[in-house]
Design a protein around this motif. Sequence first.
Motif, PDB file in Angstrom:
ATOM      1  N   LYS A 100       0.824  -1.210   0.000  1.00 24.27           N
ATOM      2  CA  LYS A 100       0.000   0.000   0.000  1.00 24.27           C
ATOM      3  C   LYS A 100       0.857   1.258   0.000  1.00 24.27           C
ATOM      4  N   ASP A 101       1.891   1.258   0.854  1.00 17.29           N
ATOM      5  CA  ASP A 101       2.741   2.449   0.961  1.00 17.29           C
ATOM      6  C   ASP A 101       3.448   2.756  -0.348  1.00 17.29           C
ATOM      7  N   SER A 102       3.983   1.704  -1.000  1.00 23.42           N
ATOM      8  CA  SER A 102       4.706   1.932  -2.253  1.00 23.42           C
ATOM      9  C   SER A 102       3.780   2.443  -3.344  1.00 23.42           C
ATOM     10  N   PHE A 103       2.528   1.944  -3.364  1.00 15.23           N
ATOM     11  CA  PHE A 103       1.618   2.372  -4.417  1.00 15.23           C
ATOM     12  C   PHE A 103       1.064   3.771  -4.157  1.00 15.23           C
ATOM     13  N   PHE A 104       0.795   4.087  -2.906  1.00 13.79           N
ATOM     14  CA  PHE A 104       0.361   5.449  -2.598  1.00 13.79           C
ATOM     15  C   PHE A 104       1.473   6.442  -2.909  1.00 13.79           C
ATOM     16  N   ASP A 105       2.713   6.003  -2.775  1.00 10.70           N
ATOM     17  CA  ASP A 105       3.855   6.848  -3.140  1.00 10.70           C
ATOM     18  C   ASP A 105       3.850   7.117  -4.642  1.00 10.70           C
ATOM     19  N   VAL A 106       3.467   6.101  -5.430  1.00 10.03           N
ATOM     20  CA  VAL A 106       3.342   6.277  -6.883  1.00 10.03           C
ATOM     21  C   VAL A 106       2.276   7.315  -7.190  1.00 10.03           C
ATOM     22  N   ASN A 107       1.154   7.225  -6.499  1.00 12.63           N
ATOM     23  CA  ASN A 107       0.074   8.178  -6.721  1.00 12.63           C
ATOM     24  C   ASN A 107       0.503   9.602  -6.371  1.00 12.63           C
ATOM     25  N   GLU A 108       1.279   9.746  -5.288  1.00 11.44           N
ATOM     26  CA  GLU A 108       1.781  11.067  -4.902  1.00 11.44           C
ATOM     27  C   GLU A 108       2.705  11.634  -5.975  1.00 11.44           C
TER      28      GLU A 108
END
Length: 465
Positions: free
Chosen positions: A210-218
């Motif tokens: 989740k953290d890595s993908f939310f980082d992509v979204n950011e």
Amino acid sequence: MSRETDKTNSKTGEITVIINKIKVLKVILSITTVLSILMLFAVFICLSLGQKIACISCTALLVGFGIASCVLLITIASLNKNSPSAFMKEINGFVESYKTNESLCKIVDNYAESSSIKIFILEFTFLPLTIKKDLYNNCECYMIANNRNISSEDTKNTDYFKFVNAFSQTIIDKHFYNVQCAFLLRDYCRTILKNNRDIIRLQSLPNSIKDSFFDVNELYIALHNQGLLENQQDQEAYYAFLFLLYMADKKHFCNLAKTALENYGLSVDDSKEKVIDTLYNNDIDEQSIAFYILAANSEKFDYLDIWNEEIDKLKQIVSGRIRYIKEKEKIQRLSEKNQKQETVRFDINDIDLMTGAQFEWFISYLFSKLGYSTEMTKASGDQGVDVIARKGKAVVAIQAKCYSKPVGNHAIMEAVAGAKYYNATKTMVVTNNGFTKSARELAQANNVVLWDRTILKEKMNEINE
């Protein structure tokens, strides 16, 4: 959240509805076309028989069916504008546009090199997935939207469509969990979750994913805010960005694998047998060998290899080759003259009675029987390493602990420090007992290989054969 953002949340679901509507309308259109032809024949028959009233009725019906067919054609054409084909063409258009943006491509490439985003999740995020209810199994399944209506050759040969076409429904079904992760993260990390079941699913995913993908979204939002991307709320633009990141990640992995092969004097042009033999002799495990071969050769196939499918095939090839190498080594040992001499045999109970120094000698002897050249470090000033084992370019730093209780953190820390002192490529701690939970966690965090009593007995059985 804006209404526009909320609408993107259901777009892939709307695609499924559009597909079904088009199918139904095409069936109705076929029926009206057949009825129009029948009415046309009826008009000719009525004219030939002089039945004017019947002729007028048939003509009216013919006109009615003709108008209905025209309305259906217009409706189908309107729906096709929002069909999967049109949806994917829009994504493809964004991809081709992004590829010409050098600043954007450089940023994405650098991000792929420095981030820890999971490629097995990324490889599904850019697909035009739709959800379908499986009534037979009473569950949801994911499908790739139909793209058979795409006819232009210039579109078919673009990177995006080549990748979409490379994914079969079998792959989607086989890797359901990864697809579900991709679907939830991609379509819901930017919007408000309204379905409680989806919220629970998203919360159940590992935090690292989740953290890595939310980082992509950011990153996507930041690029938009800095003027490097347009249409932030456009779902097709977001899918195109994910595809661009996926391609950058694949190229990065390919380059890493090629560099790793070069460190062992290999190249992508070498045969699989040579690569497997060399890496195995340098103490590389089977799964890593398969990964190196696949990743390093990915460029040859325009990165179209599907990791989760090809890796299984390569594992079988690697496993078969390593089995052949082991069998060959065993036959050679048995054919040597010195095999007539007695081989020293050890039992785990003998090991338990050893002193610390005797156990260190035994570990050195064990690794020599496993094909390594070994040396024992000095009893004083050993820097936390008792045995150095070498095979090819692999240098293994080994901490040996003959304990009556589980080994704790201190031994792990000593081994890590000693491995750096001896420039080891691999760190190990071997014991006749077990390891505490905290020791195992510390070892995992520092890539330290642990051999407990069970593994030690297995290795002893190998040399006792």
